[in-house]
Design a protein around this motif. Structure first.
Motif, PDB file in Angstrom:
ATOM      1  N   GLU A  21     -87.370 -81.435  86.111  1.00 39.41           N
ATOM      2  CA  GLU A  21     -88.611 -80.747  86.486  1.00 39.41           C
ATOM      3  C   GLU A  21     -88.695 -80.434  87.975  1.00 39.41           C
ATOM      4  OE1 GLU A  21     -90.979 -79.406  84.747  1.00 39.41           O
ATOM      5  OE2 GLU A  21     -90.108 -79.959  82.813  1.00 39.41           O
ATOM      6  N   ARG A  70     -95.566 -86.817  93.411  1.00 35.88           N
ATOM      7  CA  ARG A  70     -95.612 -88.201  93.887  1.00 35.88           C
ATOM      8  C   ARG A  70     -96.066 -89.145  92.763  1.00 35.88           C
ATOM      9  NH1 ARG A  70     -96.181 -91.159  98.778  1.00 35.88           N
ATOM     10  NH2 ARG A  70     -97.998 -92.526  98.825  1.00 35.88           N
ATOM     11  N   GLN A  71     -96.972 -88.629  91.938  1.00 42.35           N
ATOM     12  CA  GLN A  71     -97.511 -89.489  90.875  1.00 42.35           C
ATOM     13  C   GLN A  71     -96.490 -89.761  89.778  1.00 42.35           C
ATOM     14  OE1 GLN A  71    -101.366 -87.060  90.617  1.00 42.35           O
ATOM     15  NE2 GLN A  71    -101.992 -89.114  90.010  1.00 42.35           N
ATOM     16  N   VAL A  72     -95.692 -88.741  89.461  1.00 43.19           N
ATOM     17  CA  VAL A  72     -94.649 -88.980  88.460  1.00 43.19           C
ATOM     18  C   VAL A  72     -93.580 -89.895  89.066  1.00 43.19           C
ATOM     19  CG1 VAL A  72     -92.977 -87.941  86.894  1.00 43.19           C
ATOM     20  CG2 VAL A  72     -95.142 -86.794  87.324  1.00 43.19           C
ATOM     21  N   VAL A 118     -98.440 -79.701  84.292  1.00 42.88           N
ATOM     22  CA  VAL A 118     -98.669 -80.901  85.090  1.00 42.88           C
ATOM     23  C   VAL A 118     -98.378 -80.684  86.571  1.00 42.88           C
ATOM     24  CG1 VAL A 118     -96.377 -81.889  84.648  1.00 42.88           C
ATOM     25  CG2 VAL A 118     -98.302 -83.388  85.149  1.00 42.88           C
ATOM     26  N   TYR A 119     -97.352 -79.890  86.864  1.00 47.21           N
ATOM     27  CA  TYR A 119     -96.974 -79.747  88.265  1.00 47.21           C
ATOM     28  C   TYR A 119     -97.771 -78.670  89.003  1.00 47.21           C
ATOM     29  CZ  TYR A 119     -93.271 -83.063  87.358  1.00 47.21           C
ATOM     30  OH  TYR A 119     -92.580 -84.197  87.040  1.00 47.21           O
ATOM     31  N   ALA A 176     -98.747 -84.252  91.744  1.00 51.85           N
ATOM     32  CA  ALA A 176     -98.061 -84.766  90.561  1.00 51.85           C
ATOM     33  C   ALA A 176     -96.651 -85.228  90.887  1.00 51.85           C
ATOM     34  CB  ALA A 176     -98.034 -83.703  89.468  1.00 51.85           C
ATOM     35  N   ASP A 180    -106.672 -86.468  80.580  1.00 51.77           N
ATOM     36  CA  ASP A 180    -105.580 -87.356  80.958  1.00 51.77           C
ATOM     37  C   ASP A 180    -104.254 -86.921  80.361  1.00 51.77           C
ATOM     38  OD1 ASP A 180    -107.416 -88.940  82.239  1.00 51.77           O
ATOM     39  OD2 ASP A 180    -107.850 -90.077  80.420  1.00 51.77           O
ATOM     40  N   GLU A 181    -104.342 -85.966  79.464  1.00 50.35           N
ATOM     41  CA  GLU A 181    -103.143 -85.557  78.754  1.00 50.35           C
ATOM     42  C   GLU A 181    -102.879 -84.097  79.114  1.00 50.35           C
ATOM     43  OE1 GLU A 181    -101.599 -86.812  74.316  1.00 50.35           O
ATOM     44  OE2 GLU A 181    -103.637 -86.170  74.597  1.00 50.35           O
ATOM     45  N   ILE A 182    -101.742 -83.839  79.730  1.00 49.87           N
ATOM     46  CA  ILE A 182    -101.493 -82.518  80.271  1.00 49.87           C
ATOM     47  C   ILE A 182    -100.179 -82.036  79.692  1.00 49.87           C
ATOM     48  CG2 ILE A 182    -101.481 -81.202  82.429  1.00 49.87           C
ATOM     49  CD1 ILE A 182    -101.981 -84.206  83.636  1.00 49.87           C
ATOM     50  N   THR A 183    -100.095 -80.780  79.341  1.00 46.66           N
ATOM     51  CA  THR A 183     -98.805 -80.299  78.858  1.00 46.66           C
ATOM     52  C   THR A 183     -97.844 -80.242  80.031  1.00 46.66           C
ATOM     53  OG1 THR A 183     -99.463 -78.021  79.217  1.00 46.66           O
ATOM     54  CG2 THR A 183     -99.809 -78.910  77.023  1.00 46.66           C
ATOM     55  N   SER A 184     -96.569 -80.394  79.717  1.00 42.91           N
ATOM     56  CA  SER A 184     -95.592 -80.456  80.808  1.00 42.91           C
ATOM     57  C   SER A 184     -95.549 -79.135  81.561  1.00 42.91           C
ATOM     58  CB  SER A 184     -94.218 -80.827  80.263  1.00 42.91           C
ATOM     59  OG  SER A 184     -93.807 -79.865  79.332  1.00 42.91           O
TER      60      SER A 184
END
Lengths: 712, 977
Positions: free
Chosen positions: A124, A31-33, A23-24, A29, A16-20
């Motif tokens: 981003e 849409r999710q962000v 993430v993309y 992502a 659940d924890e992704i480095t920036s």
């Protein structure tokens, strides 16, 4: 062994924890962000209803965006008080908050949290980064729109900052995350920034009413611009009413529709409403929070209110309103009377008792009587019999009683019982000297130019035994009416002198305006009287009054001040929302009725536009509220004071009030006082510096470049 | 682990290198215990005047090449008197050593040991001989009150943990817990989910010594984890040469609440309602006719039993100790229960003439917890005493429940306290295993050099479930069916590899001891939870995992000059994966000098005097979160999605981070004087310390807009602790049949925050802390510059002439004519100014009486029970339920709550007798050997305080219906054979 030192270069191993940096890699992502940027208005963290909070330093529920927004826009005004003992919450209504206030800090933090998130999103999703990740095709054009929405959301939060705090730190996507001190921007410059941003993204956002529900489009943008312009004089000292009218008009022309029933705008299924331009979405299963509409609904329920009526598990007993809002409505009584009945029984006429099975054969009972208006032997009245039966006339005892005599209509003292063969309302005339009587069954109707049948056919009324009255509720046009019996003019009543006393063949009764009316006819004995009432006057007066005091002696007591029943977690068909603990109800941040009222105000304040159109728009709003044209105003009625009150009636508890009062110069230093303004029961003048909230001392400490607002 | 194995192989190659043998003549012999005749294994044999020698093997035999002209052998063995014997013509020289007096007490320090008299830092040891007795479940209870500067606040629930503070906290936001090292393994003291106390892994009966390192010159060898002190726990070992010895210790205890919160009883309550509200007021109809004492309904006698069996001895060259323990403890809060089984095995064989010593520890714990719903405590205090416990017509499990008009439970009212306890089961199973093996090799070719490898593995796993039926009023939901069905689990796997080389030699009058090493430690956890209602409609589930690496290089130099002046210097370089590559390495130096002004043999009154001066820098890397420096994104839960059209989109959030976050650094200055009088019948020390923490992690507001959150942990503050410690141990009476021992210590500590923000804004109020009951989000404490941490922030109450507070009237302290937040002031804090520990032990013939007590002065408590429950507005709630009030309402008489009045900040100074234990020992129960001790303990018999609440010993200083401490009577036996 040195290789062991590389162990320190860890990255998160939790999925659940992704480095920036990574993430993309998932195209979803973007849409999710983006969804998080919107969700920042709705939930308080990554776990509903609480957990993994977005911001700290405050109870997580208090720190939810809408709840903080609501606190700031409603609690300092005449529209709301809150009874709780949470930290400094009562300072809002007292208008004596200070720069250390945790709630103010929470709202400010929320605003800048949104701005920071939007900035991060913009950083981003630059062309350079998208190129680098090979984003093209549909995704690329989607992301282009997403970016515009992020800029819209940033402008929305900056607008809230502009409105509440004035001169605030200014950060954009140009500023990377890290330890630095942002510059403070002046209120006027921030205004210009917001305006320029909105104009810049106008053509990128999807056309009004074409985006997915919940996402911003041009309609939302126009609404925000209209609000910005309407308040421009407050923000910059320069008015922009023409622009305010122009953008309101754009919204109005975009095809939104007023919701038919006002109350449906605030219910669990309001996500289908075509009036809502920009909502904050909530859901009892998927979008949980202790803020948002869940707070608005729960906090407003207490006292003897039934939580089930609101689709919740139990009220939190906190928020009510002041009499200042209540008194803006003509009357709260659902049966607001246009004509009140006169108490016919009070006239000092001599009476003739009607004894019979219907009242237990009591010759002294005044339950059913005839009366002699001239105090002679001629008595008249109406008797309702629920079933066929016998009766006699008596003068207060059996010593003098009259029954049937020889022949039709002949009375005899001590004679046999009279009788009727069927139930009904009978008109009875008795002459105890002449020993005659008549008993005539009557069926009643309403006739006249106001009625659906005009003067040609009457509309039947119904007898209500409990009220000893005939009653009818129907939609009437402005015009005239009369009551008549048995579809004939033989027995008809009008009201000569408009004194609420009916006369046989009297003058026509005036119906002043179109609307739904309840008319009641009281015929049990002379004087005959009637009432005309409006069953619902202004459907926006959504208050719970039972067990509540109108005036507030102690803000802590829920039962003091009327409760507001506007928001509910019940659908328009009466079904409870999907979970009693968390509301489904979406918050209508922008809706069409507001655009109508903004247009009217902008034009009235001198913006280009048409006053008759303004009146027409206001009447569209009032027509919905009244269910008919009875609340419509004339051009002469359209004043700024009227607009301010009308906004309270229409938009109460929708987070507009503080801004409105300030725009009308009624918030602090004016002569407009409301209960407990300034912490005094009768209301007190407060300092004009209260028109802005202080920059929280937390940020003053953290950022040496900030200068506090005056007065704090 | 692969890497560990490689290293081990590498090491084995080094140690197996051939020894070079020189010499003209070979002496052999056998070293035995003078009394038992048992061989002494590992005894040191040195050729007089040189540094060459050998060690006895597992039969007590030695063989030594002696050069021409050597005249004596010096034979020494830990715990025995050293002996210098002349070399004769004979080639066989057998020697008997007497145990006699303990000559040198050896103290464990990090990565080695030191003779107590040679310790330069502030190091204190408590061993089996002077442990606390009585009802002991957690290891920390053995230590409570024993050491100056160490404050232990135990929780009251069965098997519960404790808060341990050494010389005040050096942090605000980061952890203030000391580092705990168990048999050489620095452990994760966070505890695993479902565990009440991470230290429960050790059975107190297995502990040999606690060594507390207090000042930086002692702790700096643990670098970035040492700022809050270090506690070294050493467990018992078997002894070679001893026949099997068996020890059984068992006891049974009965606990009861001491007192209840003073609320109105039913009659008082009824008359208050009747007096207060007019006829026809809805409150009257709500009154019940029962007389329920809710507090007595939720408490009961807690019965506890504890059994331990240990076997120890030596089989061949392998000393062993095996112990098993079982504890079953019921709390005084009904349904609260703790069951623990522990097992520990220690093997400590020596090989290669004892040059290779191996020490293997296995410790295991299995606990089953049943957690009582502690909400019942507050609920019992608040619940209307006129209502019955049971109501046959209630659909909520037959428990009386406040309901709404439609019959649903009133969501604002408290739940029936008994229902909270009875409806639902909250259980956990926790296991923890700590395994480690040390291999210590003394090089044959260079006996002064020794290599030590320590491999450790700490595994814990916790699993729990919480089930509440759907008809429980507090989990009711008419739409979904309600109820609770939660499960969770967590697993932690921590690995350790440490290696060091140690060289010790004597050059004339100068002794040198050098140590250098490397440490690698990995912490790993993964957990998951699944929260749901019974029907599975509202579900939250999640998984989480993380890992942390700590790497270190460390070294220590001890120099002893003329046996008078001792110098210690340590250096540790620590790296942690918690921080970015730019900030992750830290250097932690320390140095200390000690001067033995009077040493041991001193005649006269003053038998011993040693002055110690130390300086050191330590760090704190436990700042919470494993990746605070890293930009990262976090996915949201299913129930925090956002609706786009008809779709609910799972969100992803960018997280706030501080790229520059690093450890806190604490610089400690320590000056101490150890003394001994009358041939050390009276010993003790007095110390002064100053601890300055800089780069303090504070959870501070970020300048708005500059980060992806509004508060962040970052290094901005400074904090200072200074204090004085004094301890004395005396043996006032020492006769054959009658010994009286006395231990006393006192600590004064002062804590002050000296900086909190980057900008030093004088207007900055500080960090609000100390959440209270009453309202939501209310706090009563603050961290602010110039004041101790957690100072109370309150208004100054105005009192009437009769001495009673006047409601809502406060002193206008800034004189601006109005009462605003600016009139609040900082008043006292929860930490004591001074605290004391007292232990005494009287042995008369076979009787032994011991007692231990503690006292605390100047610890203030916010009486939240009073502030939240002694006002009359709460009696009747408009949603139609009643609440009980605190009896002080009659005195205080407030209508509305006045949470922030200083009236509720009360002096919590106290004197507590922790236990009185009386025992009788029957000796020689089996002919010649064996003993049986029977004992009885009264735990927590006396509490003297002016505090008006139940118990002033509240860590954090906010007394809000805490689990009450009980009074326990305990009977036990201890058998040795």
């Amino acid at each position: 062994m040195t290789s062991c030192f590389n162990d320190l270069d860890t990255v998160p191993i939790d999925e659940d924890e992704i480095t920036s940096a990574k993430v993309y890699e998932d195209p979803n992502a973007y849409r999710q962000v983006l969804a998080k940027l919107y969700a920042g208005l709705a939930v308080s963290g990554q776990q509903g209803p609480s957990g993994q909070a977005d911001i700290a330093g405050i109870d997580e529920g208090f720190g939810q965006y809408l709840r903080a927004y609501w606190y700031h826009q409603e609690l300092p005004t005449d529209e709301a008080v809150i009874g709780w003992n949470d930290q400094t919450i009562k300072d809002f209504h007292d208008q004596d908050w200070d720069a250390n206030d945790v709630f103010i800090n929470a709202y400010y933090s929320r605003i800048f949290y949104q701005i920071s998130l939007c900035n991060e999103y913009l950083r981003e999703t630059t062309d350079e980064k998208l190129d680098g990740r090979g984003v093209d095709g549909t995704l690329r054009s989607d992301v282009n729109v997403f970016r515009a929405e992020a800029r819209f959301l940033r402008a929305l939060s900056y607008y809230h900052a502009l409105d509440a705090f004035g001169n605030v730190p200014f950060v954009t996507e140009e500023d990377a995350v890290g330890a630095f001190f942002p510059e403070q921007i002046s209120r006027a410059d921030l205004y210009n920034f917001i305006e320029a941003e909105l104009k810049a993204i106008e053509s990128i956002l999807l056309p009004a009413r074409s985006n997915e529900y919940g996402r911003a489009d041009q309609g939302a943008l126009w609404m925000l611009l209209a609000k910005l312009y309407l308040n421009a004089e407050v923000y910059t000292g320069n008015a922009a009413y023409t622009e305010a009218a122009e953008y309101s008009e754009k919204v109005i022309g975009a095809g939104y529709k007023l919701e038919e029933e006002f109350s449906h705008l605030f219910m669990a299924d309001n996500d289908g409403s075509e009036e809502i331009i920009f909502p904050i979405n909530f859901d009892g299963v998927n979008t949980l929070t202790f803020g948002g509409t869940n707070f608005i609904i729960h906090a407003a329920v207490g006292g003897n209110m039934n939580p089930a009526d609101f689709g919740i598990d139990g009220g939190w007993g906190g928020t009510r309103t002041t009499s200042a809002l209540v008194n803006k409505f003509p009357s709260l009584d659902a049966n607001t009377e246009v004509v009140a009945p006169v108490d016919g029984n009070s006239a000092n006429y001599s009476l003739l008792n009607i004894a019979g099975a219907h009242q237990g054969w009591d010759p002294a009972s005044e339950a059913t009587v005839l009366a002699s208006v001239n105090n002679d032997s001629n008595y008249e009245g109406y008797l309702y019999l629920a079933e066929a039966g016998e009766f006699k006339f008596a003068l207060g005892g059996w010593e003098n009683n009259w029954g049937t005599g020889d022949g039709d209509g002949v009375l005899s003292k001590g004679g046999d019982n009279l009788s009727v063969a069927e139930p009904g309302l009978y008109k009875i005339n008795v002459d105890t000297s002449g020993l005659t009587y008549t008993v005539q069954k009557t069926e009643w109707g309403l006739i006249g130019s106001s009625t659906p049948g005009g003067w040609d056919a009457d509309t039947d009324m119904t007898y209500i035994p409990d009220e000893n009255a005939l009653s009818i509720t129907l939609e009437l046009l402005a015009g005239e009416v009369k009551f008549r019996a048995n579809d004939a003019w033989d027995i008809n009543y009008g009201d000569t002198g408009a004194d609420a006393i009916l006369e046989l063949g009297g003058d026509n009764i005036i119906i002043p305006s179109d609307g739904v009316y309840t008319l009641k006819l009281f015929l049990d004995r002379p004087d005959y009287t009637y009432s005309i009432a409006r069953p619902s006057f202004d459907s926006r007066a959504l208050f719970h009054t039972d067990g509540q005091e109108l005036e507030i002696a102690d803000i802590s007591q829920f039962t003091e001040g009327y409760a507001v029943t506007k928001f509910k977690n019940v659908t328009s068909t009466g079904v409870a929302g999907s979970d009693l603990r968390y509301a489904d109800t979406d918050f209508p941040m922008f809706r069409l009725a507001d655009a109508y009222l903004m247009y009217a105000e902008a034009v009235l304040r001198g913006g280009s536009g048409s006053i008759p159109t303004a009146v027409e728009y206001v009447n569209l709003v009032r027509n919905r509220a009244y269910g008919d044209g009875s609340g419509n105003i004339q051009q002469a009625d359209l004043s700024l004071d009227f607009i301010l009150d009308e906004r309270a009636r229409e938009l109460a508890w929708e987070c507009h009030r503080r801004t409105d009062l300030i725009r009308f110069n009624r918030f602090s230093n004016s002569d407009y006082l409301w209960p407990w303004k300034g912490g005094v029961a009768e209301g007190a003048v407060t300092a004009e510096t209260r028109n802005l909230f202080p920059i929280p001392s937390n940020d003053i400490s953290a950022n040496p470049k900030l200068k506090q607002n005056p007065g704090y | 682990m692969k890497r560990l194995i490689k290293t081990f192989i590498l090491l084995s190659v080094i140690v197996l290198g051939p020894a070079i043998l020189l010499g003209q003549r070979t002496l052999t012999g056998n070293i035995t215990d003078a009394e038992s005749g048992e061989p002494l294994i590992g005894a040191n044999i040195l050729i007089g005047g040189t540094s060459s020698g050998t060690i006895t093997d597992f039969d007590g035999n030695y063989s030594l090449e002696v050069p021409e002209g050597s005249s004596t052998l010096v034979i020494s063995y830990t715990g025995y008197s050293s002996l210098e014997v002349e070399i004769t013509a004979a080639n066989v020289l057998d020697v008997q050593l007497s145990a006699g007096e303990l000559l040198e007490e050896v103290v464990v320090i990090g990565y080695g040991t030191v003779k107590k008299e040679d310790a330069t830092g502030s190091v204190q040891t408590v061993n089996t001989k002077n442990f606390n007795k009585g009802a002991i479940t957690g290891p920390q209870e053995l230590l409570s009150g024993k050491i100056a500067g160490v404050q232990i606040t135990n929780s009251a629930d069965p098997g519960g943990g404790a808060v341990i503070r050494i010389r005040g906290g050096s942090s605000l936001s980061a952890s203030n817990d000391p580092l705990i090292v168990i048999d050489g393994v620095p452990v994760d003291n966070g505890g695993v989910s479902g565990s009440r106390n991470p230290l429960n892994v050790i059975n107190p009966n297995d502990i040999e010594t606690f060594t507390v390192l207090k000042d930086a010159s002692a702790t700096a060898i643990y670098g970035s984890r040492a700022s809050n002190g270090v506690i070294l726990i050493t467990t018992k070992k078997g002894k070679l040469g001893k026949k099997i010895s068996v020890n059984y210790n068992g006891n049974v205890g009965f606990s009861n609440p001491i007192d209840n919160v003073d609320v109105l009883n039913a009659d008082e309550y009824r008359s208050l309602i009747n007096e207060r509200f007019a006829e026809g007021h809805p409150s009257k109809a709500l009154l019940g006719s029962e007389n329920t004492d809710w507090q007595s309904e939720i408490y009961e006698t807690g019965i506890a039993q504890d059994h331990n069996l240990s076997l120890s001895g030596g089989i061949g060259v392998v000393p062993y100790r095996l112990s098993l323990g079982f504890t079953d403890k019921k709390g005084i809060l009904r349904t609260d229960r703790f069951e623990r089984t522990t097992a520990a095995l220690n093997l400590s064989p020596g090989f290669l003439e004892n040059r290779l010593q191996i020490n293997v520890n296995l410790k295991g714990m299995f606990t089953n917890n049943t957690f009582a719903n502690q909400g019942a405590i507050g609920s019992a205090v608040a619940f209307d005493p006129t209502q019955p416990v049971l109501d046959a017509s209630s659909p909520y499990g037959g428990f009386y429940t406040w309901t709404q008009a439609n019959g649903d439970p009133n969501t604002l009212s408290p739940a029936n306290p008994v229902a909270l306890l009875e409806m639902g089961k909250n259980r956990s199973d926790v296991q923890r295993f700590i395994t480690n093996a040390t291999v210590d090799y003394r090089f044959a070719f260079l006996p002064e050099l020794r290599a030590n490898l320590n491999l450790g593995y700490d595994y814990s796993k916790g699993e729990g479930t919480n089930d509440v039926p759907g008809n429980a009023s507090f989990a009711y939901n008419s739409a979904t069916g309600g109820g609770v069905k939660n499960t969770y689990s967590q697993e932690k796997r921590n690995e350790l590899l440490e290696f060091y080389l140690n060289y010790a030699n004597v050059f004339g009058s100068t002794k040198i001891d050098v140590m250098g090493g490397y440490s690698w430690q990995r912490f790993f956890f993964e957990d998951s939870f699944f929260n749901s209602d019974i029907a599975g409609i509202q579900v939250t589930e999640g998984e989480n995992s993380g890992e942390l690496y700590l790497l270190s290089l460390f070294g220590r130099l001890n120099v002893t000059l003329m046996d008078k002046v001792l110098i210690t210097a340590t250096l540790r370089r620590d790296g942690t994966s918690r921080f970015s590559p730019d900030t992750r390495w830290g250097l932690f130096p320390a140095a200390a000098v000690a001067w033995k002004m009077i040493d041991g043999n001193g005649t006269g009154t003053l038998s011993n005097l040693k002055l110690r001066v130390g300086y050191g820098v330590t760090g704190q890397q436990d700042v919470g979160g494993f990746y605070q420096y890293l930009p990262r994104y976090l996915s949201g839960f299913e129930n925090a999605r956002y609706q786009f059209g008809n779709e609910f989109v799972t969100t992803i959030r960018p997280e706030g981070y501080d790229a520059n976050i690093k450890w806190e650094e604490t610089t400690t200055y320590n000056i101490g004087l150890d003394y001994g009088f009358l041939d050390d019948r009276i010993t003790g020390s007095i110390e002064y310390y100053l601890r300055e923490t800089k780069d303090l992690i504070n959870f501070v507001p970020v300048p708005a807009g500059t980060n992806l959150t509004n508060f962040i942990n970052t290094n901005v503050g400074d904090l200072e602790n200074k204090g004085v410690e004094f301890s004395i141990n005396a043996i006032p009476v020492r006769k054959t049949d009658f010994v009286w021992e006395l231990g006393f210590n006192v600590t004064a500590n002062e804590n002050k925050i000296t900086r909190l923000t980057a900008t030093d804004d004088p207007e900055y109020l500080g960090v609000l802390t100390g959440g209270i009951s009453g309202g939501v989000g209310n706090t009563i404490q603050i961290h602010s510059v110039g004041h101790p941490a957690n100072s109370f922030l309150v208004y100054e109450q105005v009192y009437a002439e009769n001495g009673l507070p006047i409601e809502g009237l406060y002193v206008d302290r800034n004189g601006d004519g109005q009462i605003t937040a600016d009139d609040q002031y900082r008043l006292n804090n929860p930490a004591p100014d001074v605290f004391f520990g007292l232990t005494t032990n009287v042995t008369y013939k076979n009787f032994d009486l011991s007692l231990a007590g503690r006292a605390s002065i100047g610890n203030y408590v916010y009486n939240n029970v009073q502030s939240d429950q002694a006002f009359s507005d709460r009696l009747f709630h408009p949603t139609l339920y009643l609440l009980n009030v605190h009896s002080d309402i009659n005195e205080i008489g407030f209508e509305t709550p006045e949470y922030f009045s200083d009236h509720f900040i009360q002096d919590g100074s106290f004197l507590r007798l922790d236990h009185i234990t009386l025992s009788y020992t029957f000796n020689e129960i089996f002919k010649k050997s064996g003993s049986l001790r029977v004992y009885g303990t009264l735990q927590n018999p006396i509490l003297v305080t002016n505090y008006s609440g139940l118990d002033p010993e509240v860590f954090g200083g906010i007394d809000s219906n805490i689990y009450p401490r009980s009074r326990t009577i305990l009977f036990g036996v201890n058998a040795n054979f």
